[in-house]
Design an enzyme around this catalytic site. Sequence first.
Site, mmCIF file in Angstrom:
data_model
loop_
_atom_site.group_PDB
_atom_site.id
_atom_site.type_symbol
_atom_site.label_atom_id
_atom_site.label_comp_id
_atom_site.label_asym_id
_atom_site.label_seq_id
_atom_site.Cartn_x
_atom_site.Cartn_y
_atom_site.Cartn_z
ATOM 1 C CE LYS A 161 25.669 -5.081 24.699
ATOM 2 N NZ LYS A 161 24.660 -4.859 25.746
ATOM 3 C CE LYS A 219 22.712 3.793 24.576
ATOM 4 N NZ LYS A 219 22.226 2.832 25.512
ATOM 5 C CE LYS A 275 25.145 -2.570 31.652
ATOM 6 N NZ LYS A 275 23.973 -1.709 31.772
HETATM 7 P P1 TYM Z 1 20.105 -0.222 26.211
HETATM 8 O O1 TYM Z 1 19.989 1.232 26.475
HETATM 9 O O2 TYM Z 1 21.404 -0.891 26.547
HETATM 10 O O3 TYM Z 1 19.774 -0.533 24.705
HETATM 11 C C1 TYM Z 1 18.558 -0.132 24.087
HETATM 12 C C2 TYM Z 1 18.094 -1.197 23.120
HETATM 13 O O4 TYM Z 1 19.129 -1.466 22.153
HETATM 14 C C3 TYM Z 1 19.397 -2.856 22.097
HETATM 15 N N1 TYM Z 1 20.830 -3.058 21.809
HETATM 16 C C4 TYM Z 1 21.302 -3.805 20.807
HETATM 17 N N2 TYM Z 1 20.685 -4.533 19.868
HETATM 18 C C5 TYM Z 1 21.475 -5.173 18.965
HETATM 19 N N3 TYM Z 1 22.825 -5.124 18.969
HETATM 20 C C6 TYM Z 1 23.486 -4.402 19.898
HETATM 21 N N4 TYM Z 1 24.804 -4.337 19.892
HETATM 22 C C7 TYM Z 1 22.716 -3.700 20.878
HETATM 23 N N5 TYM Z 1 23.042 -2.892 21.920
HETATM 24 C C8 TYM Z 1 21.872 -2.513 22.484
HETATM 25 C C9 TYM Z 1 19.039 -3.378 23.482
HETATM 26 O O5 TYM Z 1 18.768 -4.763 23.459
HETATM 27 C C10 TYM Z 1 17.822 -2.551 23.811
HETATM 28 O O6 TYM Z 1 16.663 -3.122 23.251
HETATM 29 N N6 TYM Z 1 17.707 -2.395 30.029
HETATM 30 C C11 TYM Z 1 17.528 -1.756 28.745
HETATM 31 C C12 TYM Z 1 16.585 -0.566 28.771
HETATM 32 C C13 TYM Z 1 15.272 -0.822 29.413
HETATM 33 C C14 TYM Z 1 14.183 -1.538 28.864
HETATM 34 C C15 TYM Z 1 13.148 -1.485 29.820
HETATM 35 C C16 TYM Z 1 13.985 -2.228 27.662
HETATM 36 C C17 TYM Z 1 14.881 -0.356 30.635
HETATM 37 N N7 TYM Z 1 13.599 -0.757 30.880
HETATM 38 C C18 TYM Z 1 11.903 -2.110 29.632
HETATM 39 C C19 TYM Z 1 12.754 -2.852 27.470
HETATM 40 C C20 TYM Z 1 11.743 -2.805 28.432
HETATM 41 C C21 TYM Z 1 18.878 -1.289 28.240
HETATM 42 O O7 TYM Z 1 19.823 -1.113 28.985
HETATM 43 O O8 TYM Z 1 18.908 -0.992 26.923
#
Ligand code: TYM
Length: 332
Positions: free
Chosen positions: A194, A197, A111
């Site tokens: 990947k 968003k 990032k």
């Molecule tokens: P975030 O907002 O990037 O994504 C949310 C969830 O979607 C999954 N994900 C994917 N899975 C498969 N293929 C993809 N291309 C893909 N893009 C995103 C992510 O793995 C995630 O599960 N840090 C986290 C949010 C968070 C969190 C937490 C998660 C904050 N605190 C505590 C679990 C526990 C994040 O940025 O997710």
Amino acid sequence: MQRVFSGIQPTGVPTLGNYLGAIRNWVPMQDDHECIFCVVDLHALTVWQEPKGFGAQTREMAAALLACGLDPQKCTLFVQSHVHAHARLAWIFNCVARLGWLNRMTQFKDKAGKDREAVSSGLYVYPNLMAADIHAYHAVKVPVGDDQKQHLELANDIAQKFNHDYGVEFFPTITPLIQGVAARVMSLRDGTKKMSKSDASDASRINLTDTADEIAQKIRRAKTDPEPLPDHVSGLEDRPEARNLVGILAAITDSMPENVLREHGGKGFGAFKEVLTEALVAHLSPIREEMARLLQDHGALDAALRLGADRAAAIADPIVTEAERIVGFLPR
Ligand code: TYM
């Protein structure tokens, strides 16, 4: 019932990656786990968010989660900044985690890119806040996509060091649940990246708000290779785009790549993309419609989120207050 926690950033409309990698796996867990799901706006703030649209984006993410099947009667759904326990415990974890641990986080490196000196310090300590999210609830299972694995290992390291340093058995070990063929959905423009968003190209992803026409166009334009589909998964090696599209169809139809290839092996991508489009439209259209319906009533959505925040705080506040007692803060 075991306690589950997971979160998603309100940095845009959820993608097919978010849906297949995470959200869809959250839905059935509501029936046999105590589930806590969070729209993590504190995490989103680690990169610039325009204040004018930020709240609306957070509400939209909550609507998307409800439209995907989260049910406030069966789970606790809330906004992270509404429950102060997250920030309180994150500060303690900032003082537990070691700089060397954070330096190893690959997502920070990705990032921050070449601009490492200019990114916010929040982006750097982001994994500590994530650990706090989970441990503030003593949650033991965390369903996520593959890209979160390293952060969850860090969350366990932090808990272990806290317990060791203070001579307690306070924070439990968490188990990451990284499920199935869609744990890593890739970009439609580049099968080695990947689906995200935040990708500059909207053509790289399917958004849960895309119309049938937009989905059809994006799938039609999705990068492929000139060969027909193989008959067997071994034939997908070194063909990242083909593997990704097969994986998406398998996931969306509750099948496996082997079965998809048994049915479609030998076909060219033109015919396969039509099948894939049809399956995606059938699955995603009701979600898009439900999301639009929910967003017509902000009052009801915000009330549901307030209720969720009250329930979340009732669990997290005593746990974090106890963590503050353990480190020796003077009680007020
Ligand atoms: P975030 O907002 O990037 O994504 C949310 C969830 O979607 C999954 N994900 C994917 N899975 C498969 N293929 C993809 N291309 C893909 N893009 C995103 C992510 O793995 C995630 O599960 N840090 C986290 C949010 C968070 C969190 C937490 C998660 C904050 N605190 C505590 C679990 C526990 C994040 O940025 O997710």
